[in-house]
Design an enzyme around this catalytic site. Structure first.
Site, PDB file in Angstrom:
ATOM      1  N   GLY A   8       0.792  -1.236   0.000  1.00 37.85           N
ATOM      2  CA  GLY A   8       0.000   0.000   0.000  1.00 37.85           C
ATOM      3  C   GLY A   8       0.817   1.275   0.000  1.00 37.85           C
ATOM      4  CB  SER A   9       4.404   1.970   0.227  1.00 36.22           C
ATOM      5  OG  SER A   9       4.856   1.178  -0.857  1.00 36.22           O
ATOM      6  NE  ARG A  10       6.189   1.674  -6.044  1.00 32.78           N
ATOM      7  CZ  ARG A  10       7.231   0.880  -5.792  1.00 32.78           C
ATOM      8  NH1 ARG A  10       8.042   1.159  -4.810  1.00 32.78           N
ATOM      9  NH2 ARG A  10       7.461  -0.178  -6.558  1.00 32.78           N
ATOM     10  CG  ASP A  55       9.001 -10.466   1.158  1.00 32.36           C
ATOM     11  OD1 ASP A  55       8.113 -10.429   0.273  1.00 32.36           O
ATOM     12  OD2 ASP A  55      10.159 -10.891   0.959  1.00 32.36           O
ATOM     13  CG  ASN A  82      -2.110  -3.522  -4.651  1.00 29.51           C
ATOM     14  OD1 ASN A  82      -2.526  -3.302  -5.779  1.00 29.51           O
ATOM     15  ND2 ASN A  82      -1.075  -2.861  -4.132  1.00 29.51           N
ATOM     16  CB  SER A 134      -2.246  -8.265 -14.713  1.00 30.73           C
ATOM     17  OG  SER A 134      -1.864  -7.735 -15.972  1.00 30.73           O
ATOM     18  CE1 TYR A 147       2.791  -8.278 -12.833  1.00 29.62           C
ATOM     19  CE2 TYR A 147       1.643  -8.315 -14.936  1.00 29.62           C
ATOM     20  CZ  TYR A 147       1.798  -7.798 -13.658  1.00 29.62           C
ATOM     21  OH  TYR A 147       0.945  -6.806 -13.212  1.00 29.62           O
ATOM     22  CB  ALA A 149       2.682 -17.963 -15.163  1.00 31.95           C
ATOM     23  CB  ILE A 180      -2.588   1.241 -13.827  1.00 28.91           C
ATOM     24  CG1 ILE A 180      -3.693   0.191 -14.091  1.00 28.91           C
ATOM     25  CG2 ILE A 180      -3.050   2.319 -12.854  1.00 28.91           C
ATOM     26  CD1 ILE A 180      -4.911   0.694 -14.826  1.00 28.91           C
TER      27      ILE A 180
END
Ligand code: NAD
Length: 237
Positions: A8-10, A55, A82, A134, A147, A149, A180
């Site tokens: 959630g940092s960015r 992590d 996320n 995605s 990514y 997969a 995005i």
């Protein structure tokens, strides 16, 4: 209402932290390396935000996050998986550790977070889980095999959990964003960005705020489960 958001940092995660707290939710979120941004976001929002270093790839660190968030806000109503990383390069030259890291953060990371919250949600017979996949998990992307997969794996995970947890009153859905405008795409030069915009029928990148709005919609939609919503500007139809 209490939300947990990984990463959630960015970017998209930070937009979700801002939106959910603005709507009255308490929001606990993780970060890995972006401590300065995470703590600045927490300070900016105030007591309804809680930043925690964990992590996503580590089951233990994820459990520590969930425990700390509960101690701060009480049991969670919503989990948003996320946190994610990308890797661009030819599949055949990809190192084993790079493959493992993408799968560990993107796919196993979501499983870690789901496992940490599901027992409590089942006990309370309520809860909502959103998995950030995605459009490449739907369509596949050249030079992004791991990514793609991992993101396709999230769609399978989400559908299976929706069936398994529906009888316990828990909804599980996937969001499969298109391109995005976040730091994840910062490596592309101007001509690559223009090319991607041209391939998007709506002619632009999406914003992190638009994905956060989709998350809020799904969090509040009582009869939607097991679905994949793809806010992608028409790139993949
Ligand atoms: P970003 O790089 O701006 O943010 C990623 C976030 O994940 C950061 O907060 C980072 O600290 C966190 N993170 C990364 N690895 C982590 C780990 N191991 N443990 C905990 N946190 C970790 O990217 P973004 O665009 O905001 O991406 C958010 C999610 O949306 C990702 O899952 C990404 O795959 C997905 N997504 C992004 C796009 C896009 O075009 N930006 C498109 C489709 C899907």
């Amino acid at each position: 209402m209490n939300a947990l958001i990984t990463g959630g940092s960015r970017g998209i995660g930070a937009a979700a932290v801002r939106l959910f707290t603005s709507k009255g939710w308490n929001t606990a979120f993780t970060y890995l390396n972006s401590e300065r941004e995470a703590l600045a976001l927490e300070e900016q929002i105030g007591s309804s935000a809680f930043a925690f270093r964990a992590d996503a790839a580590s089951r233990k660190e994820t459990e520590n996050f969930v425990r700390a968030a509960r101690a701060r806000f009480g049991p969670e109503d919503l989990l948003i998986c996320n946190a994610g990383i990308s890797y661009c390069g030819l599949f055949q030259t990809m190192k084993e550790e790079d493959w493992d890291r993408v799968i560990d953060v993107n796919l196993k990371g979501a499983a870690n977070a789901c496992m940490a919250v599901i027992p409590s949600m089942v006990q309370r017979k309520a809860g909502c889980i959103l998995l950030v996949s995605s459009m490449w998990g739907l369509a596949g992307a050249s030079c992004e095999a791991a990514y793609s997969a991992s993101k396709a794996g999230l769609i399978g995970l989400g559908k299976a959990l929706a069936k398994e947890l529906g009888p316990s009153g828990i909804r599980v859905n996937c969001i499969a964003p298109g391109i995005i405008d976040t730091r994840m795409n910062a490596e592309y030069d101007d001509s690559a960005r223009e090319c991607m915009m041209e391939m998007t029928p709506l002619g632009r990148f999406g914003t992190a705020e638009e994905i956060a709005e989709t998350m809020l919609f799904l969090a509040q939609s009582g009869f939607i489960t097991g679905q994949v919503i793809s806010p992608n500007g028409g790139f993949v139809i």
